[in-house]
Write a protein that holds these residues in place. Sequence first.
Motif, PDB file in Angstrom:
ATOM      1  N   LEU A 355      -5.444  52.929  42.059  1.00  0.00           N
ATOM      2  CA  LEU A 355      -4.027  52.582  42.028  1.00  0.00           C
ATOM      3  C   LEU A 355      -3.226  53.516  42.927  1.00  0.00           C
ATOM      4  O   LEU A 355      -3.529  54.716  43.030  1.00  0.00           O
ATOM      5  N   ASP A 356      -2.217  52.997  43.563  1.00  0.00           N
ATOM      6  CA  ASP A 356      -1.309  53.805  44.366  1.00  0.00           C
ATOM      7  C   ASP A 356      -0.232  54.372  43.440  1.00  0.00           C
ATOM      8  O   ASP A 356       0.737  53.705  43.082  1.00  0.00           O
ATOM      9  N   LEU A 357      -0.406  55.620  43.025  1.00  0.00           N
ATOM     10  CA  LEU A 357       0.496  56.233  42.055  1.00  0.00           C
ATOM     11  C   LEU A 357       1.803  56.711  42.675  1.00  0.00           C
ATOM     12  O   LEU A 357       2.787  56.924  41.954  1.00  0.00           O
ATOM     13  N   GLY A 358       1.818  56.884  43.977  1.00  0.00           N
ATOM     14  CA  GLY A 358       3.044  57.306  44.626  1.00  0.00           C
ATOM     15  C   GLY A 358       3.568  58.618  44.065  1.00  0.00           C
ATOM     16  O   GLY A 358       2.857  59.630  43.990  1.00  0.00           O
ATOM     17  N   GLU A 359       4.859  58.616  43.634  1.00  0.00           N
ATOM     18  CA  GLU A 359       5.496  59.835  43.144  1.00  0.00           C
ATOM     19  C   GLU A 359       4.894  60.326  41.823  1.00  0.00           C
ATOM     20  O   GLU A 359       5.163  61.460  41.406  1.00  0.00           O
TER      21      GLU A 359
END
Length: 390
Positions: A355-359
């Motif tokens: 998953l792209d968790l970003g911040e």
Amino acid sequence: MSEGQKCLDLGIVGLGECGGNLAVEFTRLGYKAVAVNTSHTDLRALSLDPRKRIYIGYEGRDGAGQDMALGQRSLEASSDIIVEAVGTQLEGCRHLLLCAGLGGGTGSNIAVLANILARLDIPISALASLPKDHESSIAKINAVNAINLFRNSDVASIILVDNEKILRQYRSESLTAFYSSANQAAVERLHEMNTLSTNELYMPIRGFDGEDFRRVFASRGVLIYGAADLTDDDLLIRDRLANGLRSIWDSSGLLASGFDYKDATMAGIILVAPQDLLDRAPADIFESLIRQIRELTDTSGIYAGLFQGPPDQMPRLYTMLGGLPFPNRLRTVLGQAKEEGPALGVKVARPIEELDLGELSGLDLFSGGYIGPVPAGVGGQASPAERRPR
């Protein structure tokens, strides 16, 4: 009905959940039996003497989880325990019948069990069930792998029960009665044939004795057996008996079907009829039936018996056919396994998606600090650094 002594004193070894349940049914019919399983749970459900419930779970595990490799490891690690228990509990038996469902991680190792028990130097046969059409790919792959292992095993005859037939025939049964009814049906006909020739209700005219039964039963290859009630005309009209015989072979009751009968090596038939009907039947009817069996099977290994039965009993034809190759039903299961197995393998090997968790990456909400840079005021609150006393 009254019963005779057993022609062949079978000792039953049930492997896995299905095999254990079959062992219980044979016990109710007077056979010595033991159950071998990797699962405490399955063994606990069996109405058998604790000494006849042999637990072999690897390193204390409860079951094999449909993993054939784990089931094999369990059997081999407990091989001495198995041989000792079977030799003691089934002492005096002249032939072992191993029972299992081909699909689970334990029962699918029935050929491995046969090789272990070969140390007892007793002839071995197998009674095993094939998976239903809607069962998992794992069960079907296990089943065809289990069948393949028979090539290098010490098993003579192999009886294949078709669970798809059982489902169709007993689908209206309750959940509590379904398995019991199916298991009874799978074993009672074999028991009936194994005791018929010594049953005092039947007077032999042409004997089919215990050695005849053993010769057909133990012939190497797939074995089918069955019986059918006849009408009076079946014994009075030429060719009607042969039609009844073909019907039994084609349907095979609850057993897997679809054979070329010319591949058979041994055939057995027993005709039972009341005296008044035998008095009216032409003498060559029975001999004609034997000739037709030879034509249908292309074998001279034929054992035939003729018995006078009680006056109030319908005439009945029993038959066994041994030394057959694998049936078409097994080819169907193999085809399903080949079609479904690779797709399941792709899913099993599929990596877990990232998953792209970003911040959110590196956020630590519980240790009182941060792992990596996180903007102040996440979630609309002051950061821990801002709240910390100065």
